[in-house]
Design an enzyme around this catalytic site. Structure first.
Site, PDB file in Angstrom:
ATOM      1  N   CYS A  50       1.588   4.625  10.916  1.00  0.00           N
ATOM      2  CA  CYS A  50       0.368   4.204  10.214  1.00  0.00           C
ATOM      3  C   CYS A  50       0.043   2.737  10.503  1.00  0.00           C
ATOM      4  O   CYS A  50       0.920   1.934  10.850  1.00  0.00           O
ATOM      5  CB  CYS A  50       0.555   4.374   8.713  1.00  0.00           C
ATOM      6  SG  CYS A  50       0.491   6.083   8.138  1.00  0.00           S
ATOM      7  N   GLU A  52      -0.695   0.426   8.373  1.00  0.00           N
ATOM      8  CA  GLU A  52      -0.013  -0.485   7.443  1.00  0.00           C
ATOM      9  C   GLU A  52       1.388  -0.806   7.959  1.00  0.00           C
ATOM     10  O   GLU A  52       1.854  -1.947   7.870  1.00  0.00           O
ATOM     11  CB  GLU A  52       0.092   0.156   6.050  1.00  0.00           C
ATOM     12  CG  GLU A  52      -1.240   0.403   5.369  1.00  0.00           C
ATOM     13  CD  GLU A  52      -1.843   1.774   5.682  1.00  0.00           C
ATOM     14  OE1 GLU A  52      -1.621   2.298   6.797  1.00  0.00           O
ATOM     15  OE2 GLU A  52      -2.541   2.307   4.812  1.00  0.00           O
TER      16      GLU A  52
HETATM   17  N1  THU Z   1      -3.257   6.716   8.565  1.00  0.00           N
HETATM   18  C1  THU Z   1      -2.988   5.384   8.521  1.00  0.00           C
HETATM   19  O1  THU Z   1      -2.745   4.748   9.557  1.00  0.00           O
HETATM   20  N2  THU Z   1      -3.004   4.770   7.330  1.00  0.00           N
HETATM   21  C2  THU Z   1      -3.372   5.357   6.154  1.00  0.00           C
HETATM   22  O2  THU Z   1      -3.389   4.689   5.132  1.00  0.00           O
HETATM   23  C3  THU Z   1      -3.765   6.775   6.145  1.00  0.00           C
HETATM   24  C4  THU Z   1      -3.502   7.528   7.395  1.00  0.00           C
HETATM   25  C5  THU Z   1      -3.295   7.370   9.886  1.00  0.00           C
HETATM   26  C6  THU Z   1      -2.133   8.243  10.225  1.00  0.00           C
HETATM   27  C7  THU Z   1      -2.744   9.150  11.272  1.00  0.00           C
HETATM   28  O3  THU Z   1      -2.684   8.503  12.535  1.00  0.00           O
HETATM   29  C8  THU Z   1      -4.200   9.259  10.867  1.00  0.00           C
HETATM   30  O4  THU Z   1      -4.438   8.184   9.974  1.00  0.00           O
HETATM   31  C9  THU Z   1      -4.542  10.564  10.197  1.00  0.00           C
HETATM   32  O5  THU Z   1      -3.675  10.847   9.159  1.00  0.00           O
END
Ligand code: THU
Length: 130
Positions: A50, A52
């Site tokens: 992610c 974050e």
């Molecule tokens: N994702 C994030 O990077 N941060 C979040 O807070 C929510 C989800 C990403 C993970 C994945 O690559 C995509 O969003 C879809 O879930």
């Protein structure tokens, strides 16, 4: 530059060929420095990370350990909610009252805090016996 602008800019570099859902995150360290992160997906889906987590990793690699502010942005119908795992990761390095801005690329925003995102979090006080 505002923290949200940093998250908005870095989001362009997200690697999200599978979900097509680009996320940008920025955290401010106690020094004032801004650290950026994007989601980085993988053909082996669970290996993706992610935005974050990327921002936190950049901060730790730079030698800082305290987050004072967070911003996350995505092209979402409502301000993007960090996943459960990222809430715990943010809580590791931020006080409960650290401000968090969640945003959409259309300009909607929700102001909250790390503590509000993860009530009842597991923390070091639960490990008093170790
Ligand atoms: N994702 C994030 O990077 N941060 C979040 O807070 C929510 C989800 C990403 C993970 C994945 O690559 C995509 O969003 C879809 O879930």
């Amino acid at each position: 530059m505002s923290l949200l602008d940093a998250a908005r800019q870095v989001r362009e570099n997200a690697y999200a060929p599978y979900s097509k859902f680009k996320v940008g995150a920025a955290v401010r360290g106690a020094s004032g420095t801004i650290y950026r992160g994007v989601n980085v997906e993988n053909v082996a889906y669970p290996e993706g990370t992610c935005a974050e987590a990327g921002a936190i990793a950049a901060m730790i690699a730079a030698g800082e350990t305290e987050i004072t502010e967070v911003a996350v942005i995505a092209d979402c119908p409502s301000p993007v909610p960090p996943c459960g795992g990222c809430r715990q990761k943010l809580a590791e390095f931020a006080r409960h009252d650290a401000p968090v801005t969640l945003a959409t690329t259309d300009g909607e925003r929700l102001d909250t805090s790390v503590g509000a995102l993860l009530p009842g979090r597991f923390d070091i006080s639960h490990m008093d016996n170790v």
